[in-house]
Write a protein that holds these residues in place. Structure first.
Motif, PDB file in Angstrom:
ATOM      1  N   TRP A  27       0.966  -1.081   0.024  1.00 22.50           N
ATOM      2  CA  TRP A  27      -0.097  -0.043  -0.090  1.00 22.50           C
ATOM      3  C   TRP A  27       0.825   1.184  -0.048  1.00 22.50           C
ATOM      4  O   TRP A  27       0.485   2.404  -0.721  1.00 22.50           O
ATOM      5  CB  TRP A  27      -0.913   0.049   1.140  1.00 22.50           C
ATOM      6  N   ARG A  28       1.968   1.126   0.882  1.00 20.77           N
ATOM      7  CA  ARG A  28       2.847   2.535   0.666  1.00 20.77           C
ATOM      8  C   ARG A  28       3.191   2.836  -0.532  1.00 20.77           C
ATOM      9  O   ARG A  28       3.366   3.705  -1.233  1.00 20.77           O
ATOM     10  CB  ARG A  28       4.159   2.014   1.432  1.00 20.77           C
ATOM     11  N   ILE A  29       3.594   1.682  -1.611  1.00 19.70           N
ATOM     12  CA  ILE A  29       3.852   1.982  -2.905  1.00 19.70           C
ATOM     13  C   ILE A  29       2.957   2.461  -3.685  1.00 19.70           C
ATOM     14  O   ILE A  29       2.756   3.591  -4.848  1.00 19.70           O
ATOM     15  CB  ILE A  29       4.893   0.705  -3.446  1.00 19.70           C
ATOM     16  N   ARG A  30       1.857   1.627  -3.695  1.00 15.37           N
ATOM     17  CA  ARG A  30       0.256   1.968  -4.330  1.00 15.37           C
ATOM     18  C   ARG A  30       0.100   3.729  -4.071  1.00 15.37           C
ATOM     19  O   ARG A  30      -0.484   4.183  -4.884  1.00 15.37           O
ATOM     20  CB  ARG A  30      -0.533   1.058  -4.229  1.00 15.37           C
ATOM     21  N   LEU A  31       0.272   3.884  -2.681  1.00 15.72           N
ATOM     22  CA  LEU A  31      -0.083   5.380  -2.498  1.00 15.72           C
ATOM     23  C   LEU A  31       0.745   6.365  -3.306  1.00 15.72           C
ATOM     24  O   LEU A  31       0.066   7.260  -3.713  1.00 15.72           O
ATOM     25  CB  LEU A  31      -0.063   5.471  -1.005  1.00 15.72           C
ATOM     26  N   ILE A  32       1.954   5.959  -3.253  1.00 19.10           N
ATOM     27  CA  ILE A  32       2.908   6.897  -4.258  1.00 19.10           C
ATOM     28  C   ILE A  32       2.424   6.851  -5.717  1.00 19.10           C
ATOM     29  O   ILE A  32       2.356   8.037  -6.221  1.00 19.10           O
ATOM     30  CB  ILE A  32       4.321   6.407  -3.784  1.00 19.10           C
ATOM     31  N   LEU A  33       2.200   5.633  -6.276  1.00 20.04           N
ATOM     32  CA  LEU A  33       1.839   5.472  -7.521  1.00 20.04           C
ATOM     33  C   LEU A  33       0.598   6.514  -7.851  1.00 20.04           C
ATOM     34  O   LEU A  33       0.271   7.033  -8.864  1.00 20.04           O
ATOM     35  CB  LEU A  33       1.719   4.080  -8.113  1.00 20.04           C
ATOM     36  N   TYR A  35      -0.804   8.799  -5.880  1.00 23.44           N
ATOM     37  CA  TYR A  35      -0.630  10.139  -5.596  1.00 23.44           C
ATOM     38  C   TYR A  35       0.170  10.922  -6.774  1.00 23.44           C
ATOM     39  O   TYR A  35      -0.441  12.165  -7.238  1.00 23.44           O
ATOM     40  CB  TYR A  35       0.262  10.562  -4.202  1.00 23.44           C
ATOM     41  N   LYS A  36       1.287  10.409  -7.374  1.00 19.84           N
ATOM     42  CA  LYS A  36       1.976  10.836  -8.554  1.00 19.84           C
ATOM     43  C   LYS A  36       1.267  10.737  -9.845  1.00 19.84           C
ATOM     44  O   LYS A  36       1.840  11.110 -10.974  1.00 19.84           O
ATOM     45  CB  LYS A  36       3.374  10.401  -8.488  1.00 19.84           C
ATOM     46  N   ALA A 245      -7.137  12.027   5.172  1.00 21.81           N
ATOM     47  CA  ALA A 245      -6.527  12.715   4.071  1.00 21.81           C
ATOM     48  C   ALA A 245      -6.059  12.049   2.801  1.00 21.81           C
ATOM     49  O   ALA A 245      -5.936  12.358   1.837  1.00 21.81           O
ATOM     50  CB  ALA A 245      -5.486  13.656   4.748  1.00 21.81           C
ATOM     51  N   CYS A 246      -5.244  10.722   3.298  1.00 17.09           N
ATOM     52  CA  CYS A 246      -5.163  10.011   2.052  1.00 17.09           C
ATOM     53  C   CYS A 246      -5.995   9.059   1.148  1.00 17.09           C
ATOM     54  O   CYS A 246      -5.676   8.630   0.396  1.00 17.09           O
ATOM     55  CB  CYS A 246      -3.908   9.156   2.798  1.00 17.09           C
ATOM     56  N   LEU A 247      -7.663   9.184   1.637  1.00 18.38           N
ATOM     57  CA  LEU A 247      -8.236   8.674   1.054  1.00 18.38           C
ATOM     58  C   LEU A 247      -8.633   8.634  -0.360  1.00 18.38           C
ATOM     59  O   LEU A 247      -8.596   7.680  -1.134  1.00 18.38           O
ATOM     60  CB  LEU A 247      -9.771   8.576   1.840  1.00 18.38           C
ATOM     61  N   PRO A 248      -8.138   9.927  -0.931  1.00 22.88           N
ATOM     62  CA  PRO A 248      -8.410   9.766  -2.401  1.00 22.88           C
ATOM     63  C   PRO A 248      -7.478   9.084  -3.174  1.00 22.88           C
ATOM     64  O   PRO A 248      -7.646   8.696  -4.413  1.00 22.88           O
ATOM     65  CB  PRO A 248      -8.283  11.551  -2.648  1.00 22.88           C
ATOM     66  N   TRP A 249      -6.384   8.635  -2.582  1.00 25.59           N
ATOM     67  CA  TRP A 249      -5.303   7.927  -3.434  1.00 25.59           C
ATOM     68  C   TRP A 249      -5.508   6.223  -3.014  1.00 25.59           C
ATOM     69  O   TRP A 249      -4.464   5.532  -3.235  1.00 25.59           O
ATOM     70  CB  TRP A 249      -3.932   8.257  -3.094  1.00 25.59           C
ATOM     71  N   MET A 250      -6.543   6.131  -2.334  1.00 26.08           N
ATOM     72  CA  MET A 250      -6.796   4.839  -2.003  1.00 26.08           C
ATOM     73  C   MET A 250      -8.103   4.231  -2.665  1.00 26.08           C
ATOM     74  O   MET A 250      -8.208   3.071  -2.800  1.00 26.08           O
ATOM     75  CB  MET A 250      -7.030   4.584  -0.391  1.00 26.08           C
TER      76      MET A 250
END
Length: 254
Positions: A27-33, A35-36, A245-250
């Motif tokens: 999930w940490r990597i997926r969040l970066i992908l 987000y970017k 705050a991170c929900l949009p990238w999940m």
């Protein structure tokens, strides 16, 4: 009809019967992908297929721990996350080198840079939340694995449990969370303070950083395994604030 961009990254993720990402480290990597907004494709691997698949791609195994004498071999030679970057034909395994690669290859939008404070916060969070999360998640994780993966999971994990079966971990679940409560509340206070000091929704201010994705990925993993597990963080406004705050990238989880 909108044409989807061709993937630039192949993300190797851990398979489950839910057919969505549930691994906190992936999930940490997926969040970066997300987000970017890097175009990517996911390949889900069952536990017993990780090593043969990644080794066949030419990825080297995890190195031994050279801080011990003699050097200690890794618990698992191959793990996810792993990625293949199509434009440069680059294969990488493990969240730290993958994070560095993505940040340097795709600098925009930037992540909030790490600081000594965020490094300390990450260490504290792992130390405090790790043990009770292990007791809650691992037995439930078994339930969402395919039969082949369940057998592999038991065979490779139970020898390190001191004679316990995976399900036996649940016996000490409540005590583990009760023992961690004070420490979690202190960590939550640090998260609230850093968010307020930075004037933003994230630990580092207006932009998320690696520690925010550590928090969000960990909680999302718990929620995916069993939604009710997020109740363990009820009242912790700092930690839950980062998660929300991170929900949009999940939204993309496959």
């Amino acid at each position: 009809m909108t044409t989807q961009p061709s993937p630039e990254i192949i993300l190797y993720d851990l398979a489950s019967t839910k057919n969505v990402c549930f691994s906190p480290v992936v999930w940490r990597i997926r969040l970066i992908l997300n987000y970017k907004q890097i175009p990517y494709q996911t390949i889900f691997l069952e536990f017993p297929d990780i090593e043969p698949t990644l080794s066949a791609l030419g990825l080297p195994p995890h190195p031994p721990d050279t801080t011990t004498n003699p050097p200690k071999p890794p618990k698992h030679a191959y793990t996810v996350p792993a990625i293949y970057h199509l434009p440069t034909s680059t294969y990488l395994m493990d969240s730290l080198p993958i994070t560095h690669f993505l940040n340097t290859t795709y600098p925009t939008p930037p992540l909030s840079p790490p600081t000594p404070q965020t490094a300390l916060l990450e260490a504290q969070l792992r130390a405090v939340a790790g043990p009770p999360t292990f007791r809650s998640v691992v037995p439930r994780e078994l339930r969402i694995l395919a039969p082949r993966a369940q057998e592999y999971f038991r065979r490779t994990r139970e020898p390190g449990l001191g004679g316990l079966r995976v399900e036996d971990l649940l016996r000490g679940e409540e005590e583990a969370w009760e023992g961690a409560r004070e420490g979690l509340e202190k960590v939550d206070g640090v998260v609230r303070e850093l968010r307020e000091r930075g004037g933003g929704r994230f630990v580092g201010g207006e932009r998320p950083g690696v520690v925010d994705f550590l928090v969000a990925g960990g909680l999302r993993s718990m929620w995916t395994v069993e939604e009710g597990l997020l109740e363990r963080y009820r009242g912790m406004e700092g930690i839950l604030g980062v998660y929300e705050a991170c929900l949009p990238w999940m939204e993309r989880c496959t």
